[in-house]
Design an enzyme around this catalytic site. Structure first.
Site, short mmCIF file in Angstrom:
data_model
loop_
_atom_site.label_atom_id
_atom_site.label_comp_id
_atom_site.label_asym_id
_atom_site.label_seq_id
_atom_site.Cartn_x
_atom_site.Cartn_y
_atom_site.Cartn_z
N ARG A 55 0.79 -1.23 0.00
CA ARG A 55 0.00 0.00 0.00
C ARG A 55 0.83 1.29 0.00
NH1 ARG A 55 -4.99 0.03 3.96
NH2 ARG A 55 -3.37 0.43 5.51
N ASP A 56 2.14 1.19 -0.17
CA ASP A 56 2.95 2.40 -0.23
C ASP A 56 4.15 2.19 -1.15
OD1 ASP A 56 3.65 5.01 0.34
OD2 ASP A 56 4.73 4.52 2.19
N LEU A 57 3.92 1.52 -2.26
CA LEU A 57 5.01 1.24 -3.18
C LEU A 57 5.44 2.51 -3.92
CD1 LEU A 57 4.25 -2.19 -4.87
CD2 LEU A 57 6.14 -1.63 -3.33
#
Length: 275
Positions: A55-57
């Site tokens: 969720r934070d690539l």
């Protein structure tokens, strides 16, 4: 621990740079960039199998080390925004705006950024990270990420149209261009999973002429897989430290699933057969 307070030290391996830093100093060849993209997809498939969504690539959250041949080995890091709940899996109930949808709004998949809360609303993260990898592919191949920018020059995941995506040049292999477009499909149901997308690149990189897809038969597929298995095991035994490509082939063979492999082969065939 040390000292009167018994301080606890957490130690991890030191990586020389992030992906963003690596790409500032290096311009990978199309083949090397394809292998780097493949590494991210293999990493995502592992996360999905473990019920984890990052969720934070972004390129700042991907670490890089180099093998003996100078080939980058990518490692996904910074799981501070991840979804890892054994009770909900990758299906997060979105009951109100107070529910955390993750970080990095620029690379938030359409099904996440456009979600509206409600009593029965659920956000499916099973293909959200794969969408982010599709956007990162532009950076890996040396181009501007279309979802970054200022003054309205960038796209927004919640309302862009596929036709607005900038075309990757012909220097990028056709299979990769098609795959990036598929990963950036707005509808998650039309998007390949990380496993299928990784298989597409495996077949494209190493399938060679053995897998002439319009004449693909089961015996040819099995023969090619046996050949790859033997060659990969031999290469691994003959070298003191496996190179990145050998490691990727070993991952491919270890995660082999017939259905996912057939889906990848059909995707490749449809792209190559299109006028």
């Amino acid at each position: 621990g040390l000292g009167h307070g018994r301080t606890l030290f957490l130690v991890m391996k030191n990586y020389p740079c992030t992906l963003r830093q690596y790409l500032r100093e290096n311009t990978p060849s199309p083949r090397l960039a394809s292998v780097m993209l493949l590494q991210l997809l293999e990493g995502l498939d592992h996360l999905v199998q473990q019920g984890v969504a990052h969720r934070d690539l972004k390129s700042d959250n991907i670490l890089v080390e180099l093998d003996a041949d100078g080939c980058p080995w990518l490692v996904i890091a910074d799981f501070g925004c991840c979804l890892a709940d054994e009770h909900v899996g990758l299906q997060l109930p979105f009951t109100s705006w107070y529910v955390d949808r993750g970080g990095n709004g620029c690379l938030m998949a359409p099904e996440v950024s456009s979600a509206c809360p409600g009593p029965r609303a659920v956000i499916d993260y099973s293909k959200a990270d794969a969408w982010a990898v599709g956007a990162l592919a532009y950076e890996i191949f040396g181009f501007s990420n279309p979802f970054y920018g200022q003054d309205g020059a960038h796209l927004e995941s919640r309302n862009y149209r596929e036709a607005q995506l900038p075309a990757l040049p012909e220097s990028v292999p056709l299979d990769v261009r098609q795959l990036v477009g598929s990963l950036l499909q707005r509808e998650a149901s039309k998007r390949p999973s990380a496993r299928v997308a990784a298989n597409v690149l495996h077949l494209s990189l190493w399938g060679e002429h053995t897998l002439a897809l319009k004449n693909l038969k089961l015996d040819k597929m099995i023969g090619w897989l046996l050949q790859q298995s033997a060659a990969t095991l031999l290469a691994d035994r003959l070298t003191e430290k496996s190179c990145v490509e050998t490691k990727m082939k070993m991952l491919f063979l270890a995660n082999l699933e017939y259905e996912a492999l057939c889906q990848a082969a059909l995707l490749l065939y449809s792209w190559r057969a299109a006028p």
